[in-house]
Scaffold this motif. Structure first.
Motif, PDB file in Angstrom:
ATOM      1  N   LEU A 293      -3.616  -4.452   8.266  1.00 12.99           N
ATOM      2  CA  LEU A 293      -2.394  -3.619   8.697  1.00 12.99           C
ATOM      3  C   LEU A 293      -1.391  -4.577   9.525  1.00 12.99           C
ATOM      4  CD1 LEU A 293      -3.795  -0.227   9.045  1.00 12.99           C
ATOM      5  CD2 LEU A 293      -2.649  -1.149   7.125  1.00 12.99           C
TER       6      LEU A 293
ATOM      7  N   CYS B 132       1.146  -5.044   3.834  1.00 15.36           N
ATOM      8  CA  CYS B 132       0.014  -5.209   4.307  1.00 15.36           C
ATOM      9  C   CYS B 132      -0.726  -6.352   3.406  1.00 15.36           C
ATOM     10  CB  CYS B 132      -1.017  -3.758   3.918  1.00 15.36           C
ATOM     11  SG  CYS B 132      -1.395  -3.666   2.224  1.00 15.36           S
TER      12      CYS B 132
ATOM     13  N   CYS C  92       0.807  -1.137  -0.052  1.00 13.92           N
ATOM     14  CA  CYS C  92      -0.068  -0.090   0.018  1.00 13.92           C
ATOM     15  C   CYS C  92       0.773   1.161   0.053  1.00 13.92           C
ATOM     16  CB  CYS C  92      -0.868   0.160   1.308  1.00 13.92           C
ATOM     17  SG  CYS C  92      -2.077   1.481   1.216  1.00 13.92           S
TER      18      CYS C  92
END
Ligand code: AMP
Ligand code: MG
Length: 425
Positions: free
Chosen positions: A424, A403, A372
């Protein structure tokens, strides 16, 4: 397969269990403030005095009476007050005081004119006069934080259970705490299994691999606020497993890596059953990580921890599976044992980058390695891209990810540009 819980069902079971565990108060330790980052507060932070302890200017400028200043008449500069000074007198009508950011506002002043908004005339101390430039006004209270606005002496400014990071450390310092009471870190036993595993120091013989889950889980446990306790790797036979499992019962949480699939040498579940385990689930409809096992082992009342049973997770040995299932299931239990009130696992939304086909799998929620870009353009959600991977043993893909992209059960092809959930670390 339908007998297995879905991700949501398994997560709810774990959350309910974590809630029960959070009723046991962990032991408390005292640590120097500078060593408290990453810990969980066991005490509230109380204001040692009114915060701020005096009405404080938030600007460099001139303390004044707002109504007088807004009339744009020149005011005599009657004094100056710097941060660290106490004003030598009150503000009298027709006057203003030069003031610096962080300095106490003289009694009688109710606003501060910003230095950027004023006009000065005269240079000698006695003849210096100040006024607001035309079109600028100042309201009562402007650029002042009143005495006690952030808290009164004795007020609880932060409750026990808060995670301690830089902001909490700064608050504690401002209230005079040099030592903090924090919860003891839960001791997390890490038991890796597998005949093929050799330690990092040993050159693998043909067919052998380095044990990478032990250091990976050590890092995950530390980051989640636990104290890792790596047990000797157990070989794939009942005796070795029984022997090593018996050592683990004094831990607060037990993580077993490998040996939970349906293969001939996957002996972990039977070994746990021999120790009287109660299983909450033995498999979840996720990918990777489907064989994950969650349960509790009984332990005698003399065990040093407070919870009456030892929670355990059997994590599939493939490294990506181990990492994902740790974050999804073990981390919430660990947080509860640590006395933390933080939400875990943590999810966020991101926009899906253009990608090769990554469709859903029937009946399975997928958590796929992704990267990400959190520094996306302003007003745009961050953009997440799948990391190419060769399945749940692909450590390179894991290492290139930051992630995991959530592909919902029964999702068709995910369209690039769609808003997706990411897990996360
Ligand atoms: P298992 O869950 O025991 O069937 O293992 C699944 C896969 O993960 C196999 O390819 C194992 O070699 C690998 N694996 C198991 N444990 C570890 C470990 N501690 N470190 C690295 N790979 C592992
Ligand atoms: Mg194995």
């Amino acid at each position: 397969m339908s007998a297995l819980p879905s991700y949501d069902q398994a997560a709810a079971m774990v959350a309910a269990h974590a809630k029960r565990l959070s009723r046991f108060r962990p032991a408390v330790e005292r640590v120097p403030l500078n060593c408290a980052s990453g810990r969980v507060l066991a005490q509230p932070i109380q204001a040692d005095r009114d915060q701020p302890p005096f009405s404080r200017s938030t600007r460099d400028g001139y303390a004044c009476h707002a109504a007088e200043a807004s009339a744009h008449a020149f005011l005599t500069v009657a004094g100056a007050v710097r941060a660290g000074d106490a004003p030598s007198g009150p503000l009298l009508p027709g006057t203003a005081w030069e003031i610096m950011t962080g300095a106490p506002v003289p009694a009688g002043a109710d606003a501060v004119m910003m230095i950027e908004h004023i006009e000065l005339v005269g240079d000698g101390a006695a003849s210096k006069k100040v006024r607001l430039v035309p079109l600028r006004t100042v309201k009562p209270g402007e650029n002042i934080v009143p005495l006690g606005a952030q808290g009164r002496a004795g007020d609880e400014l932060l409750a026990a259970g808060a995670a301690v990071h830089s902001g909490q450390i700064a608050l504690a310092a401002s209230c005079g705490y040099s030592v903090l009471e924090v919860f003891a870190r839960p001791r997390v036993a890490i038991l890796t299994t597998g005949d093929e595993l050799v330690p990092i120091e040993t050159a693998p013989a043909p067919g052998q691999i380095h044990n990478s889950n032990a250091p990976m889980l050590t890092a995950l446990v530390s980051a989640a606020g636990g104290e890792p306790w790596v047990l000797p790797t157990a070989a794939d036979n009942a005796e070795a497993l029984d022997h090593t499992l018996a050592q683990a019962v004094t831990a607060d949480l037990l993580l077993i890596s490998g040996g939970v699939s349906a293969g001939k040498f996957d002996l972990v579940e039977p070994a746990l059953a021999r120790m009287g385990a109660r299983f909450h689930f033995t498999g979840v409809r996720i990918q990777p990580g489907k064989p994950t096992v969650f349960g509790e082992l009984p332990r005698d009342a003399a065990a040093s921890t407070q919870s009456p049973a030892l929670p355990f997770f059997g994590l599939p040995g493939n490294p990506v599976s181990s990492a994902v299932t740790f974050l999804l299931f073990a981390a919430p239990v660990l947080a509860a044992l640590a006395g933390s009130r933080e939400d875990t696992p943590r999810f966020a939304l991101a926009r899906l980058a253009p990608h090769p086909d990554r469709s859903g799998k029937p009946g399975l929620t997928r958590f796929l390695p992704a990267f990400c870009n959190f520094g996306a353009k302003s007003n745009e959600p961050p953009e997440a891209a799948f990391v190419p991977w060769h399945g749940s043993g692909d450590l390179s893909a894991l290492a290139r990810s930051n992630c995991f992209l959530v592909v919902p059960e029964d999702a068709g092809d995910l369209e690039p540009g769609a808003i997706v959930r990411i897990l996360l670390p």
